[in-house]
Motif scaffolding. Structure first.
Motif, PDB file in Angstrom:
ATOM      1  N   SER A  74       0.858  -1.186   0.000  1.00 57.39           N
ATOM      2  CA  SER A  74       0.000   0.000   0.000  1.00 57.39           C
ATOM      3  C   SER A  74       0.890   1.229   0.000  1.00 57.39           C
ATOM      4  N   ILE A  99      -8.186  -1.691   3.442  1.00 55.74           N
ATOM      5  CA  ILE A  99      -7.846  -1.508   2.030  1.00 55.74           C
ATOM      6  C   ILE A  99      -8.531  -2.611   1.237  1.00 55.74           C
ATOM      7  N   TYR A 220      -8.502   5.329  -2.625  1.00 54.21           N
ATOM      8  CA  TYR A 220      -7.605   5.692  -3.714  1.00 54.21           C
ATOM      9  C   TYR A 220      -8.420   6.108  -4.928  1.00 54.21           C
TER      10      TYR A 220
END
Length: 221
Positions: A74, A99, A220
Motif C-alpha cells: 500500500s 484496504i 484511492y
C-alpha cells in the motif's frame, strides 16, 4: 542496558517469534531469482518455518504444509492482512487500516512530519498520528516501543533524568534515533522516483474512519 541470557540472547527477543525480525527486514516484490521466466515470479510470500527470505508463488510448492503468509503493498509500503498475521502474532495496540475491504497492518514504520494541529494520539515510537485506541503504527514500532530499553529511556526522560550508558543513549525518543533502532531489520525506503511518479497521478482520497471507529479506510482515486 539490556542484558542477555547465558546464550547471549537478549531478553526482549524472547517475546517475539524467531521469524519476526527477519520478516521485517526482508525486501519483497522483487523478481524471483529461481524462477525469473515464470509468469508469477514476484516475491510476495514468506515461510515462517524456513525463514529463508521472500518467495514467489512457485517457490511455495517446496514449502507444503508450512506456515506461509502473503505480503501486500500500500503506497509503496509492505502490509499484511490482519486475518493472516493474527494467527501467529499478537497485534494488539497496532493501528489497523481497511484496504479493498480487508483490514491490514503495516510491517514497518512510515516516516511522517510532526503531527498536525488537533492530533490527540500518536505512535509511541515514531509520532505518526493514530486513532485514539492504538499505540503503534506498525509491527516494527511495537517491537521497539515494547522493549525494556525504550520504556526505561522514555520513563527517565519524562522524569528529567539524563544519566545513561553509551549503549542506552543509542535509544532516544524521536524520529532520527528511531531510525537507528530500526536499521537492523527495516528495508530501505522506496526510491524517490516512485514518489515522483505517484505525485503525477491524481491525489489520493482523504482517509476516513470506518463506521465502527476501529480502523482507517484508505481510499484511492
Amino acid at each position: 542496558m539490556m542484558l542477555g541470557n547465558e546464550n547471549g540472547v537478549k531478553e526482549d527477543d524472547n517475546k517475539w517469534p524467531p521469524w519476526l525480525k527477519p520478516l521485517l527486514g526482508t525486501r519483497f516484490f522483487g523478481q524471483c531469482k529461481n524462477h525469473p521466466s515464470a509468469h508469477k515470479s514476484e516475491c510476495n510470500m514468506y515461510c515462517l518455518d524456513c525463514i529463508n527470505g521472500a518467495l514467489c508463488s512457485i517457490c511455495l510448492s517446496s514449502h507444503k504444509d508450512h506456515r506461509a503468509i502473503q505480503i501486500r503493498r500500500s503506497s509503496y509500503h509492505d502490509v499484511i492482512r490482519v486475518s493472516e498475521i493474527q494467527k501467529y502474532l499478537e497485534i494488539t495496540g497496532i493501528q489497523t487500516y481497511v484496504i479493498n475491504s480487508a483490514k491490514i497492518v503495516f510491517l514497518n514504520e512510515r516516516p511522517q512530519p510532526r503531527p498536525g494541529k488537533g492530533v490527540t494520539n500518536t505512535c509511541l515510537v515514531c509520532d505518526r498520528s493514530l486513532l485514539d485506541s492504538f499505540s503503534f503504527c506498525s509491527i516494527g514500532c511495537k517491537i521497539v516501543g515494547t522493549s525494556k530499553d525504550f520504556r526505561k529511556k522514555k520513563m527517565s526522560m519524562e522524569m528529567g533524568g539524563s544519566d545513561y550508558s553509551e549503549e542506552e543513549s543509542m535509544i532516544d525518543i524521536g524520529n532520527e534515533s528511531v531510525k537507528r533502532i530500526f536499521r537492523g531489520f527495516t528495508p530501505s525506503t522506496p526510491p524517490q522516483m516512485a514518489g515522483i511518479y505517484r505525485s503525477a497521478k491524481r491525489r489520493k482520497g482523504i482517509p476516513h474512519r470506518s463506521p465502527m471507529g476501529g480502523s482507517l479506510i484508505l481510499e484511492y482515486c
